[in-house]
Design a protein around this motif. Structure first.
Motif, PDB file in Angstrom:
ATOM      1  N   GLN A  23       0.474  -1.211  -0.150  1.00 40.88           N
ATOM      2  CA  GLN A  23       0.305   0.156   0.419  1.00 40.88           C
ATOM      3  C   GLN A  23       0.558   1.221  -0.107  1.00 40.88           C
ATOM      4  OE1 GLN A  23      -1.855   0.935   3.614  1.00 40.88           O
ATOM      5  NE2 GLN A  23      -0.917  -0.042   5.273  1.00 40.88           N
ATOM      6  N   HIS A  24       0.042   2.629  -0.257  1.00 38.10           N
ATOM      7  CA  HIS A  24       0.732   3.416  -0.321  1.00 38.10           C
ATOM      8  C   HIS A  24       0.272   4.545   0.603  1.00 38.10           C
ATOM      9  CE1 HIS A  24       3.326   2.211  -3.445  1.00 38.10           C
ATOM     10  NE2 HIS A  24       1.815   1.868  -4.550  1.00 38.10           N
ATOM     11  N   PRO A  25       0.572   4.747   1.965  1.00 37.46           N
ATOM     12  CA  PRO A  25      -0.209   5.489   3.087  1.00 37.46           C
ATOM     13  C   PRO A  25      -0.333   6.660   3.028  1.00 37.46           C
ATOM     14  CG  PRO A  25       1.804   4.503   3.812  1.00 37.46           C
ATOM     15  CD  PRO A  25       2.104   4.243   2.806  1.00 37.46           C
ATOM     16  N   HIS A  26       0.244   7.266   1.817  1.00 40.06           N
ATOM     17  CA  HIS A  26      -0.494   9.053   1.696  1.00 40.06           C
ATOM     18  C   HIS A  26      -0.492   9.729   0.486  1.00 40.06           C
ATOM     19  CE1 HIS A  26       1.235   8.982   5.606  1.00 40.06           C
ATOM     20  NE2 HIS A  26       2.474   8.193   5.887  1.00 40.06           N
ATOM     21  N   SER A  27      -0.793   8.006  -0.956  1.00 43.57           N
ATOM     22  CA  SER A  27      -1.259   8.716  -2.306  1.00 43.57           C
ATOM     23  C   SER A  27      -1.986   7.481  -2.856  1.00 43.57           C
ATOM     24  CB  SER A  27       0.347   8.200  -2.896  1.00 43.57           C
ATOM     25  OG  SER A  27       1.526   9.470  -2.614  1.00 43.57           O
ATOM     26  N   ASP A  28      -2.463   8.488  -4.214  1.00 43.32           N
ATOM     27  CA  ASP A  28      -3.977   7.733  -4.340  1.00 43.32           C
ATOM     28  C   ASP A  28      -2.763   7.094  -5.758  1.00 43.32           C
ATOM     29  OD1 ASP A  28      -5.737   8.119  -2.999  1.00 43.32           O
ATOM     30  OD2 ASP A  28      -6.333   9.968  -4.485  1.00 43.32           O
ATOM     31  N   GLU A  29      -3.098   5.819  -6.661  1.00 41.32           N
ATOM     32  CA  GLU A  29      -1.769   5.315  -7.517  1.00 41.32           C
ATOM     33  C   GLU A  29      -3.592   5.299  -7.771  1.00 41.32           C
ATOM     34  OE1 GLU A  29       0.887   2.732  -8.890  1.00 41.32           O
ATOM     35  OE2 GLU A  29      -0.005   2.224  -6.444  1.00 41.32           O
ATOM     36  N   VAL A  30      -2.353   5.818  -9.422  1.00 43.11           N
ATOM     37  CA  VAL A  30      -3.517   5.221 -10.852  1.00 43.11           C
ATOM     38  C   VAL A  30      -2.968   4.398 -11.701  1.00 43.11           C
ATOM     39  CG1 VAL A  30      -4.744   5.941 -13.002  1.00 43.11           C
ATOM     40  CG2 VAL A  30      -5.024   7.380 -10.951  1.00 43.11           C
ATOM     41  N   LEU A  31      -3.571   3.513 -12.513  1.00 41.80           N
ATOM     42  CA  LEU A  31      -2.406   2.571 -13.148  1.00 41.80           C
ATOM     43  C   LEU A  31      -3.284   2.312 -14.827  1.00 41.80           C
ATOM     44  CD1 LEU A  31      -2.214  -0.773 -10.900  1.00 41.80           C
ATOM     45  CD2 LEU A  31      -0.275   1.256 -11.325  1.00 41.80           C
ATOM     46  N   TYR A  32      -2.096   2.107 -15.584  1.00 44.29           N
ATOM     47  CA  TYR A  32      -2.527   2.636 -16.998  1.00 44.29           C
ATOM     48  C   TYR A  32      -2.657   1.318 -17.957  1.00 44.29           C
ATOM     49  CZ  TYR A  32      -4.468   3.251 -21.434  1.00 44.29           C
ATOM     50  OH  TYR A  32      -5.427   3.218 -22.268  1.00 44.29           O
ATOM     51  N   VAL A  33      -3.029   0.121 -18.115  1.00 46.04           N
ATOM     52  CA  VAL A  33      -1.930  -0.063 -18.699  1.00 46.04           C
ATOM     53  C   VAL A  33      -1.858  -0.136 -19.896  1.00 46.04           C
ATOM     54  CG1 VAL A  33      -1.895  -3.731 -19.400  1.00 46.04           C
ATOM     55  CG2 VAL A  33      -2.879  -2.385 -17.163  1.00 46.04           C
ATOM     56  N   ILE A  34      -0.597  -0.262 -20.990  1.00 44.50           N
ATOM     57  CA  ILE A  34      -0.199   0.044 -21.894  1.00 44.50           C
ATOM     58  C   ILE A  34      -0.106  -1.118 -22.941  1.00 44.50           C
ATOM     59  CG2 ILE A  34       1.229   0.739 -23.468  1.00 44.50           C
ATOM     60  CD1 ILE A  34       2.421   2.287 -21.181  1.00 44.50           C
ATOM     61  N   GLU A  35       0.784  -2.257 -22.328  1.00 46.43           N
ATOM     62  CA  GLU A  35       1.012  -3.566 -23.219  1.00 46.43           C
ATOM     63  C   GLU A  35       0.373  -4.690 -22.216  1.00 46.43           C
ATOM     64  OE1 GLU A  35       3.607  -5.032 -26.329  1.00 46.43           O
ATOM     65  OE2 GLU A  35       4.844  -3.902 -25.271  1.00 46.43           O
ATOM     66  N   GLY A  36       0.230  -5.720 -21.972  1.00 43.71           N
ATOM     67  CA  GLY A  36      -0.252  -6.844 -21.822  1.00 43.71           C
ATOM     68  C   GLY A  36      -1.132  -7.558 -21.281  1.00 43.71           C
ATOM     69  N   GLU A  37      -1.406  -8.581 -20.531  1.00 49.90           N
ATOM     70  CA  GLU A  37      -2.410  -8.349 -19.483  1.00 49.90           C
ATOM     71  C   GLU A  37      -1.638  -9.367 -18.395  1.00 49.90           C
ATOM     72  OE1 GLU A  37      -4.154 -12.747 -21.098  1.00 49.90           O
ATOM     73  OE2 GLU A  37      -2.438 -11.869 -22.820  1.00 49.90           O
ATOM     74  N   GLY A  38      -2.879  -9.450 -17.363  1.00 51.17           N
ATOM     75  CA  GLY A  38      -2.568  -9.554 -15.902  1.00 51.17           C
ATOM     76  C   GLY A  38      -3.536  -9.644 -14.805  1.00 51.17           C
ATOM     77  N   ARG A  39      -2.969 -10.154 -13.787  1.00 47.57           N
ATOM     78  CA  ARG A  39      -4.650 -10.001 -12.720  1.00 47.57           C
ATOM     79  C   ARG A  39      -3.603  -9.319 -11.637  1.00 47.57           C
ATOM     80  NH1 ARG A  39      -2.199 -15.523 -12.588  1.00 47.57           N
ATOM     81  NH2 ARG A  39      -1.788 -14.756 -10.090  1.00 47.57           N
ATOM     82  N   GLN A  40      -5.226  -8.241 -11.159  1.00 44.61           N
ATOM     83  CA  GLN A  40      -5.281  -7.446 -10.461  1.00 44.61           C
ATOM     84  C   GLN A  40      -6.252  -7.445  -9.059  1.00 44.61           C
ATOM     85  OE1 GLN A  40      -3.143  -3.684 -11.432  1.00 44.61           O
ATOM     86  NE2 GLN A  40      -3.971  -3.560  -9.019  1.00 44.61           N
TER      87      GLN A  40
END
Length: 140
Positions: free
Chosen positions: A49-66
């Motif tokens: 976790q990041h206790p003091h920050s929001d995070e945004v992820l944007y998948v450019i390439e590939g596939e996975g599990r989140q």
């Protein structure tokens, strides 16, 4: 400010690498963090976790599990965006055969500094590139 990829260091882990193109520690006056994450095939990072920050992820390439929080694990692929509120446990795992590329942002910036304390962390100087070994796989 222009920052080509070879002008910034690369964080390297056993699961992949990260280039932080914009961060408060690297760009004077920056209040957020923006970088590219590469997760190698069949690899991923532990829940954290990041206790003091929001995070945004944007998948450019590939596939996975989140994972995000206590919700169920879900599939992600190129074009998907994931929002992770500050203090929320999360993880990403590459399920594909090629590297998974993700844009990651922290608001406010600075959460990337905690990654330096992870086991196996190494930092390559600007212009140096990670080298990944191929597993010894024998056909059956």
């Amino acid at each position: 400010m222009h920052r080509p990829p070879d002008s910034v260091p690369t964080m390297v882990f056993d699961w992949g690498s990260i280039k932080w193109h914009v961060s408060p520690s690297g760009v004077p006056g920056a209040s957020s963090t923006f970088g590219e994450v590469v997760i190698n095939p069949n690899k991923g990072h532990d829940r954290h976790q990041h206790p003091h920050s929001d995070e945004v992820l944007y998948v450019i390439e590939g596939e996975g599990r989140q994972t995000v929080g206590d919700g169920p694990e879900f599939a992600v692929r190129a074009g998907d965006a994931i929002w992770i509120p500050m203090g929320t446990m999360h993880s990403t795992f590459n399920t594909g055969w090629r590297p998974m590329r993700i844009i990651a942002t922290y608001t406010p910036g600075g959460a990337e500094e905690a990654l330096r304390d992870l086991p196996g962390f190494a930092e390559l100087a600007p212009g140096e590139h990670p080298t990944w070994a191929v597993a010894d796989v024998k056909p059956e």
